[in-house]
Enzyme design. Structure first.
Site, mmCIF file in Angstrom:
data_model
loop_
_atom_site.group_PDB
_atom_site.id
_atom_site.type_symbol
_atom_site.label_atom_id
_atom_site.label_comp_id
_atom_site.label_asym_id
_atom_site.label_seq_id
_atom_site.Cartn_x
_atom_site.Cartn_y
_atom_site.Cartn_z
ATOM 1 N N HIS A 72 -7.825 -56.609 -6.027
ATOM 2 C CA HIS A 72 -5.756 -56.267 -5.253
ATOM 3 C C HIS A 72 -5.741 -57.680 -5.873
ATOM 4 O O HIS A 72 -6.037 -58.818 -5.671
ATOM 5 C CB HIS A 72 -7.064 -56.353 -3.915
ATOM 6 C CG HIS A 72 -5.378 -56.700 -3.086
ATOM 7 N ND1 HIS A 72 -4.411 -55.516 -3.627
ATOM 8 C CD2 HIS A 72 -5.033 -57.452 -2.136
ATOM 9 C CE1 HIS A 72 -3.372 -56.164 -2.476
ATOM 10 N NE2 HIS A 72 -3.307 -57.123 -1.498
ATOM 11 N N ASP A 81 -6.653 -51.152 -8.253
ATOM 12 C CA ASP A 81 -6.015 -51.941 -6.352
ATOM 13 C C ASP A 81 -6.338 -50.930 -5.492
ATOM 14 O O ASP A 81 -5.613 -49.912 -5.304
ATOM 15 C CB ASP A 81 -4.619 -52.624 -7.126
ATOM 16 C CG ASP A 81 -4.205 -53.645 -5.388
ATOM 17 O OD1 ASP A 81 -5.069 -53.174 -4.727
ATOM 18 O OD2 ASP A 81 -3.040 -54.510 -5.659
ATOM 19 N N SER A 122 0.347 -58.837 -2.595
ATOM 20 C CA SER A 122 0.182 -58.120 -1.624
ATOM 21 C C SER A 122 1.247 -57.443 -1.115
ATOM 22 O O SER A 122 2.591 -57.527 -1.303
ATOM 23 C CB SER A 122 -1.008 -57.983 -0.848
ATOM 24 O OG SER A 122 -1.483 -56.721 0.350
#
Length: 539
Positions: free
Chosen positions: A508, A480, A248
């Site tokens: 994610h 995502d 991320s």
């Protein structure tokens, strides 16, 4: 905006792994990217609301270490017991201001779990779960150090450093628990000027609290500075090159490292990638669309289940969204009880955050259906409050981790604000609502918070090319919610040695989420240095 990542087996309503956050969590932040000054043209483009990608690339730093930084690079870490079996902890010093290293230090918490063997030790593997603001040490101790593949943990010392301002590394604190409760309940879909003023007041109080708590540190928590801290850690660990897995926002941190130190970038895995070339407004808008994509997947799955409270097998995903939005509107008019010991009721903002939290991991969809059923049919908001509290990292005693405080502090320093005034948000509402009829309005208003930040941003959008770096693996998941797949394509395209690895699925990030194809490709890269072919796709 902010992104969070936690491992699927410990995700929602359970012990967290150290989370990441990137997107526009309600009342959270404008999205992170930049961190190094680029061109005046980028600033002008942002001010004009342009959607063109930045053309200026992040410049590499000189290979020679400046003499003023030598004491930091040559420091010796004193390892001690962490209180967690198998892990050791230490404190590392870095200059508060790299331009003026003589003017003070910041103390950074470091943890490791030594390679278990058998096999030759390959060095240190640094991990970061994202955020910005997620505790890398928490992630290491709760997941990576015990849950990464055994063969990886056998060959690497697993290492984490909480970035400056985060968790154990001089954490920034902005509001106390009761103040944060009020903040998270603030209406982020204002219907009139009075509600708009309340929202602006909440942002101002949050920003003032951060400024009062850490007036010096708040100017030095950029992603560029955190990446430079990682290079000091690389050196004191004795590694010639950095080996790293970032998820991320951790992909932006890792890519920034590669851009600054391409000759020292080793095996880097960037999972759930961000695009550093985009301005904050564009990032927030594209992430809003990402959450809509994830919600559409949830909606299609929900109507197939007998317990879906938003429709049945004959209900279209768009109608599911309208039904959910109608529920949010009802909460806006009249919040419902939750049974919370502190008297909190389920507001529209808390419910929306709870739904967004479940979009990060399809393993949470059942929990979301059950929570929505209780709220819609029984007027019991307890389940959605649990999801929201998990997202905000609210503890049982009413306190909060510093995740949201650090998140805003980094994001608002890394990029110019997405919006400067409420009027600018109102003008942008149509495009945000087009991107997501369910979440667009709230996420647009949530992008206003950096407008009131007490510190001017130091970064701007920029490309990261990292010319001369060895192959860097960029991982993107097609549906995502928090880091749209297009961002992975963009980052892999910018990096001179980027290799795009695609996971066709939901949720994610991809590593360690059940795809043998993804895991095998990444493990092979980490253990043998053989990167997957660019364009490899997995399901």
């Amino acid at each position: 905006m902010h992104t969070r990542r936690t491992h699927r087996r410990t995700r929602i309503g359970r012990t967290r792994t150290g989370a990441t956050l990137l997107a526009a969590a309600l009342l959270a932040t404008a999205c992170s990217a930049g961190g190094a000054s680029t061109s005046a043209g980028s600033a002008a483009a942002e001010a004009a609301g342009a959607t063109e990608e930045a053309r200026t690339a992040l410049a590499a730093l000189p290979q020679a270490t400046p003499s003023a930084l030598t004491p930091y690079y040559e420091q010796k870490l004193k390892w001690r017991d962490c209180g967690v079996p198998g892990f050791q902890c230490a404190t590392m010093k870095a200059p508060l201001d790299y331009a003026k290293p003589s003017e003070g230090d910041v103390r950074l918490a470091v943890a490791r779990k030594k390679a278990t063997g058998p096999g030759e030790r390959l060095g240190s593997l640094l991990v970061n779960p994202g955020g910005p603001g997620g505790s890398a040490i928490g992630y290491l101790q709760q997941y990576a150090g015990i849950g990464y593949p055994e063969e990886v943990r056998a060959r690497y010392d697993m290492v984490a450093v909480d970035p400056r301002g985060v968790a154990r590394s001089e954490p920034i604190e902005c509001l106390d628990g009761r103040e944060m409760d009020a903040y998270t309940q603030t209406d982020v879909t204002p219907d009139d000027q009075g509600e708009t003023d309340e929202l602006v007041g909440a942002y101002q109080k949050f920003a003032e609290g951060c400024g009062a708590d850490a007036p010096k540190l708040l100017r030095h928590v950029s992603t560029v500075e955190a990446a430079r801290d990682m290079d000091i850690l690389r050196a004191v660990l004795g590694d010639e090159k950095l080996t790293y897995v970032g998820a991320s926002y951790g992909t932006f941190l890792g890519a920034t490292y590669a851009g600054l130190f391409p000759d020292r970038a080793g095996r880097l895995v960037l999972d759930g990638a961000m695009d550093p070339s985009l301005p904050a407004r564009r990032l927030n808008l594209e992430q809003t669309a990402g959450f809509e994509t994830a919600f559409q997947s949830f909606a299609k799955d929900c109507v197939k289940q007998p317990d879906c409270p938003l429709g049945d097998k004959n209900t279209t995903p768009d109608q599911v969204g309208k039904n959910l939005k109608a529920f949010f509107d009802d909460l806006d008019a009249e919040p419902i009880p939750t049974g919370d010991a502190d008297g909190r009721r389920l507001t529209e903002s808390l419910a929306t955050t709870g739904v967004i939290a479940a979009m990060y991991d399809e393993g949470a969809w059942q929990q979301l259906r059950e929570s929505l059923t209780s709220a819609i049919k029984e007027k019991d908001g307890a389940g959605l409050l649990v999801l929201s509290d998990s997202y905000y990292e609210r503890e049982a005693d009413g306190g909060y981790s510093n995740l949201m405080f650090a998140n805003a502090s980094v994001n608002c320093l890394d990029l110019p604000a997405a919006f400067s005034t409420p009027d600018e948000v109102r003008e942008a509402l149509p495009e945000f609502e087009k991107a997501s009829p369910v979440f667009g309005e709230g996420l647009a208003w949530s992008s206003l918070n950096c407008a009131y930040w007490p510190v001017e941003p130091t970064g701007e959008p920029h490309r990261i090319e990292a010319a001369g770096a060895t192959p860097i693996v960029v991982v993107g998941t097609t549906r995502d919610p928090a880091t749209p797949y297009r961002w992975a394509e963009a980052l892999a395209g910018q990096l001179s040695s980027g290799r795009l690895l695609t996971y066709e699925g939901d949720g994610h990030t991809a590593y360690g989420r059940g795809s043998a194809c993804i895991d095998s490709a990444i493990n092979t890269y980490l253990l043998r240095g053989t990167a997957p072919e660019d364009g490899t796709r997995c399901s």
